[in-house]
Motif scaffolding. Structure first.
Motif, mmCIF file in Angstrom:
data_model
loop_
_atom_site.group_PDB
_atom_site.id
_atom_site.type_symbol
_atom_site.label_atom_id
_atom_site.label_comp_id
_atom_site.label_asym_id
_atom_site.label_seq_id
_atom_site.Cartn_x
_atom_site.Cartn_y
_atom_site.Cartn_z
ATOM 1 N N LEU A 168 0.975 -1.216 -0.038
ATOM 2 C CA LEU A 168 -0.218 0.029 0.093
ATOM 3 C C LEU A 168 0.844 1.044 0.052
ATOM 4 C CD1 LEU A 168 -2.966 1.334 0.446
ATOM 5 C CD2 LEU A 168 -2.387 1.305 2.836
ATOM 6 N N THR A 169 0.636 2.177 -0.713
ATOM 7 C CA THR A 169 1.203 3.615 -0.772
ATOM 8 C C THR A 169 0.272 4.403 -0.686
ATOM 9 O OG1 THR A 169 1.239 3.689 -3.208
ATOM 10 C CG2 THR A 169 3.172 2.655 -2.434
ATOM 11 N N LEU A 170 0.704 5.577 0.019
ATOM 12 C CA LEU A 170 -0.213 6.804 0.410
ATOM 13 C C LEU A 170 0.236 7.916 -0.184
ATOM 14 C CD1 LEU A 170 -0.712 6.247 4.152
ATOM 15 C CD2 LEU A 170 -2.155 5.270 2.536
ATOM 16 N N MET A 171 -0.669 8.799 -0.604
ATOM 17 C CA MET A 171 -0.176 10.167 -0.969
ATOM 18 C C MET A 171 -1.329 11.080 -0.684
ATOM 19 S SD MET A 171 0.900 10.342 -5.040
ATOM 20 C CE MET A 171 2.288 11.247 -5.111
ATOM 21 N N ILE A 172 -1.142 11.543 0.796
ATOM 22 C CA ILE A 172 -2.104 12.495 1.400
ATOM 23 C C ILE A 172 -1.956 13.884 1.280
ATOM 24 C CG2 ILE A 172 -3.625 12.570 3.275
ATOM 25 C CD1 ILE A 172 -2.930 9.625 4.130
ATOM 26 N N GLN A 173 -2.541 14.310 0.430
ATOM 27 C CA GLN A 173 -2.415 15.959 0.158
ATOM 28 C C GLN A 173 -0.914 16.330 -0.336
ATOM 29 O OE1 GLN A 173 -5.071 17.334 3.669
ATOM 30 N NE2 GLN A 173 -5.692 18.315 1.894
ATOM 31 N N THR A 174 -0.604 15.509 -1.092
ATOM 32 C CA THR A 174 0.917 15.595 -1.528
ATOM 33 C C THR A 174 0.839 15.823 -3.144
ATOM 34 O OG1 THR A 174 1.588 13.931 -0.042
ATOM 35 C CG2 THR A 174 3.058 14.186 -2.070
ATOM 36 N N VAL A 175 0.050 15.086 -3.840
ATOM 37 C CA VAL A 175 0.032 15.304 -5.355
ATOM 38 C C VAL A 175 -0.022 16.593 -5.854
ATOM 39 C CG1 VAL A 175 -2.553 14.689 -5.983
ATOM 40 C CG2 VAL A 175 -0.688 13.745 -7.504
ATOM 41 N N GLU A 176 -0.920 17.343 -5.126
ATOM 42 C CA GLU A 176 -1.072 18.909 -5.784
ATOM 43 C C GLU A 176 0.278 19.615 -5.741
ATOM 44 O OE1 GLU A 176 -2.453 17.414 -3.293
ATOM 45 O OE2 GLU A 176 -2.345 18.522 -1.290
ATOM 46 N N HIS A 177 1.341 19.081 -4.812
ATOM 47 C CA HIS A 177 2.589 19.969 -4.646
ATOM 48 C C HIS A 177 3.496 19.565 -5.727
ATOM 49 C CE1 HIS A 177 1.614 21.630 -0.661
ATOM 50 N NE2 HIS A 177 0.614 20.629 -0.508
ATOM 51 N N LEU A 178 3.437 18.363 -6.271
ATOM 52 C CA LEU A 178 4.367 17.823 -7.048
ATOM 53 C C LEU A 178 4.716 18.378 -8.419
ATOM 54 C CD1 LEU A 178 3.540 14.053 -6.717
ATOM 55 C CD2 LEU A 178 5.160 15.115 -5.542
ATOM 56 N N GLU A 179 6.002 18.426 -8.799
ATOM 57 C CA GLU A 179 6.401 19.027 -10.016
ATOM 58 C C GLU A 179 6.067 18.067 -11.408
ATOM 59 O OE1 GLU A 179 10.614 19.154 -10.098
ATOM 60 O OE2 GLU A 179 10.834 20.393 -11.494
ATOM 61 N N ASN A 180 5.828 16.862 -11.187
ATOM 62 C CA ASN A 180 5.593 15.948 -12.373
ATOM 63 C C ASN A 180 4.589 14.806 -11.573
ATOM 64 O OD1 ASN A 180 5.086 14.368 -14.448
ATOM 65 N ND2 ASN A 180 7.071 15.312 -15.396
ATOM 66 N N PRO A 181 3.305 15.040 -11.261
ATOM 67 C CA PRO A 181 2.685 13.939 -11.080
ATOM 68 C C PRO A 181 2.724 12.691 -11.850
ATOM 69 C CG PRO A 181 1.478 15.846 -10.886
ATOM 70 C CD PRO A 181 2.644 16.156 -11.715
ATOM 71 N N LEU A 182 2.776 12.893 -13.022
ATOM 72 C CA LEU A 182 2.897 11.292 -14.197
ATOM 73 C C LEU A 182 3.951 10.592 -13.739
ATOM 74 C CD1 LEU A 182 1.074 10.728 -16.717
ATOM 75 C CD2 LEU A 182 2.968 11.355 -17.844
ATOM 76 N N GLU A 183 5.300 11.432 -13.548
ATOM 77 C CA GLU A 183 6.359 10.556 -13.211
ATOM 78 C C GLU A 183 6.549 10.111 -11.947
ATOM 79 O OE1 GLU A 183 9.815 12.985 -14.082
ATOM 80 O OE2 GLU A 183 9.381 12.989 -16.108
ATOM 81 N N SER A 184 5.789 10.825 -11.022
ATOM 82 C CA SER A 184 5.786 10.291 -9.398
ATOM 83 C C SER A 184 4.922 9.264 -9.448
ATOM 84 C CB SER A 184 5.276 11.644 -8.465
ATOM 85 O OG SER A 184 5.980 12.457 -8.836
ATOM 86 N N LEU A 185 3.879 9.292 -10.188
ATOM 87 C CA LEU A 185 2.845 8.135 -10.011
ATOM 88 C C LEU A 185 3.635 6.846 -10.690
ATOM 89 C CD1 LEU A 185 0.442 10.016 -8.705
ATOM 90 C CD2 LEU A 185 -0.997 8.694 -10.297
ATOM 91 N N THR A 186 4.202 7.025 -11.735
ATOM 92 C CA THR A 186 4.823 6.048 -12.508
ATOM 93 C C THR A 186 5.883 5.384 -11.466
ATOM 94 O OG1 THR A 186 4.626 7.080 -14.427
ATOM 95 C CG2 THR A 186 6.230 5.342 -14.533
ATOM 96 N N ALA A 187 6.581 6.218 -10.683
ATOM 97 C CA ALA A 187 7.619 5.452 -9.813
ATOM 98 C C ALA A 187 6.772 4.790 -8.524
ATOM 99 C CB ALA A 187 8.358 6.769 -9.188
ATOM 100 N N ILE A 188 5.824 5.223 -8.319
ATOM 101 C CA ILE A 188 5.036 4.610 -7.243
ATOM 102 C C ILE A 188 4.563 3.333 -7.900
ATOM 103 C CG2 ILE A 188 2.822 4.662 -5.976
ATOM 104 C CD1 ILE A 188 3.387 7.592 -5.341
ATOM 105 N N LYS A 189 4.034 3.128 -8.953
ATOM 106 C CA LYS A 189 3.547 1.885 -9.446
ATOM 107 C C LYS A 189 4.470 1.098 -9.615
ATOM 108 C CE LYS A 189 1.695 0.343 -13.941
ATOM 109 N NZ LYS A 189 2.213 0.710 -14.979
#
Ligand SMILES: [Zn+2]
Length: 313
Positions: A168-189
């Motif tokens: 399980l991974t959590l991103m709680i009030q984090t994604v809105e702060h990110l430079e590149n959500p697409l890359e971050s979510l890919t890394a999480i996947k």
């Protein structure tokens, strides 16, 4: 310092990778006054993502997140009853998301800040779970480590954490702060096991508070710290582009953007301090009034926050 302008760079929609967008709001850093700039929020004409353009260069990080930033000082000492109520509510929400996890589950909180959610899982969750956090901010990492938590300092894209590892991974009030959500979510996947889940909680641009305050004062803009803001449509599109399956996207209740929206309007109208002080995260009266209001809106699927449950295929 206050009047110095920030170094800004051009941005575009991180989902569509296009700049076909229209201005939807403009405002200042009403909360911390870290610069005198006016910022522009754009809405993508294709996916409805709302994004800051231009936005601060990454080199301005320490300036736009000053030492007084609330993610670094949300403590029982300073927030008393608000801390207690929020802890109880968040613990309940978190545990309901963890109920199907195995005894040996590994949980990673991406953008863990001072470790607020990890501490709740440590206190109320299974003792056999492995809890880890990720944060780019050195001050936040230090505070979380002081609570005895295992934290990886850096961004999820650069950390090289083991693949197919977490349940399980959590991103709680984090994604809105990110430079590149697409890359971050890919890394999480990549670090999730197959069928592992990602929970995202973020501000909702389909909420009534956005509709009322979007011209300038909406708390969710958090100028200039929120770079990408979603509704259910744009969040689902991002998830699909990364290759996640959407299990559920729903809205949840939060008074925070309501409180900040009113606060920002009062600050801009030069209202007296005793009045602006009634609309902060320390004000139980305004927090409870707006919680009640948002609970009604939530019944119509229009709560102030979005919560997505995504799954790696
Ligand atoms: Zn778009």
């Amino acid at each position: 310092m206050e009047n110095k302008r920030l170094k800004l760079i051009d941005a575009q929609c991180c989902i569509c990778e296009s700049a076909d967008a229209a201005p939807i709001g403009a405002g200042e850093d009403f909360e911390y006054r870290t610069s005198s700039d006016t910022f522009l929020a754009m809405r993508c004409n294709s996916c409805e993502l709302v994004y800051l353009n231009p936005r601060p260069d990454i080199s301005e990080f320490e300036r736009i997140y000053p030492p007084s930033y609330h993610a670094f000082d949300f403590s029982e000492q300073d927030f008393g009853i608000v801390y207690k109520i929020r802890s109880r509510l968040e613990a309940k929400r978190l545990l309901s998301l963890c109920k199907d996890l195995p005894k040996d589950a590994r949980i990673l909180d991406v953008g863990c800040g001072d470790g607020f959610h990890l501490k709740l899982l440590k206190k109320y969750g299974e003792k056999s779970w492995t809890l880890e956090g990720v944060d780019v901010d050195k001050r936040a990492v230090r505070m979380a480590e002081e609570s005895g938590l295992k934290i990886h300092a850096g961004s999820i894209e650069e950390l090289n954490l083991p693949e197919n590892f977490y349940d399980l991974t959590l991103m709680i009030q984090t994604v809105e702060h990110l430079e590149n959500p697409l890359e971050s979510l890919t890394a999480i996947k990549n670090v999730l096991k197959p069928k592992g889940k990602l929970i995202i909680v973020t501000d909702n641009t389909d909420a009534l508070d956005f509709k009322i305050f979007k011209g300038s004062y909406w708390g969710g803009y958090h100028f200039p710290r929120h770079w990408n803001l979603f509704n259910a449509h744009s969040l689902a599109k991002l998830a699909a582009k990364v290759g996640f399956e959407t299990v559920e996207i729903k809205t949840i209740v939060s008074p925070v953007n309501w409180v900040y929206s009113v606060h920002n309007a009062l600050v801009d109208w030069n209202a007296p301090r005793f009045l602006t002080n009634r609309f902060t995260l320390k004000s139980t009266a305004s927090l409870s009034a707006f919680t009640s209001l948002d609970m009604v809106l939530q019944k119509f699927g229009r709560g102030a926050l979005l919560r997505a449950i995504l799954q790696k295929p």
